[in-house]
Design a protein around this motif. Structure first.
Motif, PDB file in Angstrom:
ATOM      1  N   ARG A   1       0.776  -1.462   0.213  1.00 29.60           N
ATOM      2  CA  ARG A   1      -0.388  -0.602   0.292  1.00 29.60           C
ATOM      3  C   ARG A   1       0.348   0.879   0.058  1.00 29.60           C
ATOM      4  N   PRO A   2      -0.123   2.582  -0.451  1.00 30.11           N
ATOM      5  CA  PRO A   2       1.146   3.444  -0.917  1.00 30.11           C
ATOM      6  C   PRO A   2       1.891   3.931   0.988  1.00 30.11           C
ATOM      7  N   LEU A   3       3.100   3.958   0.697  1.00 26.82           N
ATOM      8  CA  LEU A   3       3.992   4.494   1.685  1.00 26.82           C
ATOM      9  C   LEU A   3       3.167   5.736   2.651  1.00 26.82           C
ATOM     10  N   GLN A   4       3.691   6.110   3.536  1.00 27.21           N
ATOM     11  CA  GLN A   4       3.039   7.462   4.334  1.00 27.21           C
ATOM     12  C   GLN A   4       4.115   7.989   5.733  1.00 27.21           C
ATOM     13  N   LEU A   5       4.231   8.965   6.626  1.00 26.64           N
ATOM     14  CA  LEU A   5       5.012   9.485   6.975  1.00 26.64           C
ATOM     15  C   LEU A   5       5.424   8.532   8.065  1.00 26.64           C
ATOM     16  N   ASP A   6       3.841   8.457   8.443  1.00 32.29           N
ATOM     17  CA  ASP A   6       3.794   7.603   9.543  1.00 32.29           C
ATOM     18  C   ASP A   6       3.832   6.657   9.881  1.00 32.29           C
ATOM     19  N   ASP A   7       4.734   5.798   8.573  1.00 30.19           N
ATOM     20  CA  ASP A   7       4.654   4.382   8.345  1.00 30.19           C
ATOM     21  C   ASP A   7       6.637   4.038   9.443  1.00 30.19           C
ATOM     22  N   ILE A   8       6.814   5.611   8.662  1.00 31.94           N
ATOM     23  CA  ILE A   8       8.443   4.855   9.975  1.00 31.94           C
ATOM     24  C   ILE A   8       8.381   4.738  11.256  1.00 31.94           C
ATOM     25  N   GLU A   9       7.179   4.574  12.259  1.00 31.45           N
ATOM     26  CA  GLU A   9       7.158   3.834  13.405  1.00 31.45           C
ATOM     27  C   GLU A   9       6.903   2.258  13.286  1.00 31.45           C
ATOM     28  N   HIS A  10       5.844   2.210  11.983  1.00 30.33           N
ATOM     29  CA  HIS A  10       6.353   0.610  11.605  1.00 30.33           C
ATOM     30  C   HIS A  10       7.932  -0.025  11.129  1.00 30.33           C
ATOM     31  N   LEU A  11       8.237   1.131  10.570  1.00 26.20           N
ATOM     32  CA  LEU A  11       9.903   0.565   9.615  1.00 26.20           C
ATOM     33  C   LEU A  11      10.965   1.062  10.205  1.00 26.20           C
ATOM     34  N   VAL A  12      10.781   1.674  11.204  1.00 27.18           N
ATOM     35  CA  VAL A  12      11.912   2.489  11.744  1.00 27.18           C
ATOM     36  C   VAL A  12      13.374   1.201  12.655  1.00 27.18           C
ATOM     37  N   SER A  13      12.642   0.525  13.039  1.00 30.43           N
ATOM     38  CA  SER A  13      13.158  -0.225  13.287  1.00 30.43           C
ATOM     39  C   SER A  13      14.419  -1.196  13.228  1.00 30.43           C
ATOM     40  N   PHE A  14      14.470  -1.330  11.719  1.00 32.65           N
ATOM     41  CA  PHE A  14      14.589  -1.881  10.794  1.00 32.65           C
ATOM     42  C   PHE A  14      15.731  -0.865  10.907  1.00 32.65           C
ATOM     43  N   SER A  15      16.143   0.294  10.805  1.00 31.36           N
ATOM     44  CA  SER A  15      16.707   1.067  10.486  1.00 31.36           C
ATOM     45  C   SER A  15      17.631   1.567  11.705  1.00 31.36           C
ATOM     46  N   GLU A  16      17.263   1.342  12.710  1.00 28.05           N
ATOM     47  CA  GLU A  16      18.292   1.023  13.860  1.00 28.05           C
ATOM     48  C   GLU A  16      18.669  -0.188  14.931  1.00 28.05           C
ATOM     49  N   ASN A  17      18.096  -0.993  14.347  1.00 28.09           N
ATOM     50  CA  ASN A  17      18.470  -2.593  14.937  1.00 28.09           C
ATOM     51  C   ASN A  17      19.803  -3.211  13.291  1.00 28.09           C
ATOM     52  N   GLU A  18      18.636  -3.588  12.241  1.00 25.92           N
ATOM     53  CA  GLU A  18      19.515  -4.407  10.987  1.00 25.92           C
ATOM     54  C   GLU A  18      20.270  -4.049  10.367  1.00 25.92           C
TER      55      GLU A  18
ATOM     56  N   GLY B   1      19.416   5.080  11.724  1.00 25.63           N
ATOM     57  CA  GLY B   1      18.991   6.270  12.950  1.00 25.63           C
ATOM     58  C   GLY B   1      17.834   7.327  12.568  1.00 25.63           C
ATOM     59  N   ARG B   2      16.477   7.350  13.292  1.00 24.80           N
ATOM     60  CA  ARG B   2      15.879   7.479  13.123  1.00 24.80           C
ATOM     61  C   ARG B   2      15.336   8.965  12.032  1.00 24.80           C
ATOM     62  N   THR B   3      16.883   9.733  13.000  1.00 23.46           N
ATOM     63  CA  THR B   3      16.676  11.646  12.178  1.00 23.46           C
ATOM     64  C   THR B   3      16.533  10.693  10.624  1.00 23.46           C
ATOM     65  N   ASN B   4      17.822  10.316  10.272  1.00 26.20           N
ATOM     66  CA  ASN B   4      18.105  10.012   8.327  1.00 26.20           C
ATOM     67  C   ASN B   4      16.930   9.022   8.442  1.00 26.20           C
ATOM     68  N   PHE B   5      16.527   8.052   8.920  1.00 25.55           N
ATOM     69  CA  PHE B   5      15.173   7.148   8.077  1.00 25.55           C
ATOM     70  C   PHE B   5      13.923   8.520   7.705  1.00 25.55           C
ATOM     71  N   THR B   6      13.547   9.065   8.772  1.00 28.68           N
ATOM     72  CA  THR B   6      12.694  10.440   8.256  1.00 28.68           C
ATOM     73  C   THR B   6      12.235  11.201   7.713  1.00 28.68           C
ATOM     74  N   GLU B   7      13.601  11.199   7.257  1.00 24.00           N
ATOM     75  CA  GLU B   7      14.595  12.184   6.301  1.00 24.00           C
ATOM     76  C   GLU B   7      13.789  11.044   5.143  1.00 24.00           C
ATOM     77  N   TYR B   8      14.519  10.020   5.540  1.00 26.27           N
ATOM     78  CA  TYR B   8      14.365   9.789   3.735  1.00 26.27           C
ATOM     79  C   TYR B   8      12.772   8.711   3.523  1.00 26.27           C
ATOM     80  N   ILE B   9      12.028   8.176   4.378  1.00 24.27           N
ATOM     81  CA  ILE B   9      10.625   8.350   4.007  1.00 24.27           C
ATOM     82  C   ILE B   9      10.084  10.069   3.676  1.00 24.27           C
ATOM     83  N   ARG B  10      10.222  10.963   4.473  1.00 27.55           N
ATOM     84  CA  ARG B  10       9.835  12.038   3.863  1.00 27.55           C
ATOM     85  C   ARG B  10       9.663  12.407   2.494  1.00 27.55           C
TER      86      ARG B  10
END
Length: 198
Positions: free
Chosen positions: A19-36, A49-58
């Protein structure tokens, strides 16, 4: 070409939903950025990291509004978990071409067949709904795992662009180019991929 994306587009089969990616999907996916962090080894953008990942999604969501990209979040129905993301990008409707990439999945979803199901849905939509004549794939030429995955679904290797872009660390990378053409999709790739999904 008078094609417009449905902003609520859902692509799904028995095993996966995109489904279309949304800004609030950060919470569903950020653990992959931080832990993998290993899954980002060949990323062309800073994602860890959360900051980089948030910008990536944005940026991905912003580019959808420009009709140059269409990013999806990937949901694995077997495990009832969000598994990663993928997107159409470099969409050129006048030329009937696009690229399929920025694809990544959490480590536990590698080798599960999830990628082939996603690619089947995306390629079906690109060729059969959007009327694309060509779908292109690119990867770091050192990313042998990704290249093997693209070849396994039926992509044709076209060649390598030498030193065509920067890596995050400032070094330069060679990019391999692969593609599927519309007639190849119907005559060869779709039947081949369909058998792999059984």
């Amino acid at each position: 070409m008078a094609f417009e994306f449905n902003q609520n587009l859902i692509l799904e089969d028995d095993l996966v939903l995109l489904r279309p990616l949304q800004l609030d999907d950060i919470e569903h996916l950020v653990s992959f950025s931080e832990n993998e962090t290993a899954i980002w080894k060949f990323s062309s953008l800073p994602v860890i990291g959360r900051t980089n990942f948030t910008e990536y999604i944005r940026l991905a969501v912003e580019n959808r509004s420009k009709q140059t990209e269409f990013p999806f979040i990937v949901f694995d129905k077997r495990t009832s978990e969000y598994a990663g993301s993928t997107r159409f990008y470099d969409i050129q409707l006048a030329n009937e071409t696009l690229q399929l990439g920025y694809t990544w999945y959490g480590e536990r979803f590698h080798g599960t067949g999830l990628n082939k199901h996603c690619k089947f849905l995306l390629l079906s939509y690109a060729f059969e709904e959007m009327g694309m004549a060509r779908v292109e794939f690119r990867a770091n030429n050192l990313n042998k795992h990704s290249i093997a995955a693209m070849i396994s679904i039926g992509c044709t290797v076209e060649g390598v662009l030498r030193s065509n872009m920067k890596n995050i660390d400032g070094t330069r990378r060679d990019s391999i180019i692969l593609s599927i053409l519309k007639d190849e999709w119907f005559e060869r790739v779709k039947p081949h991929l369909t058998l792999q999904l059984l």
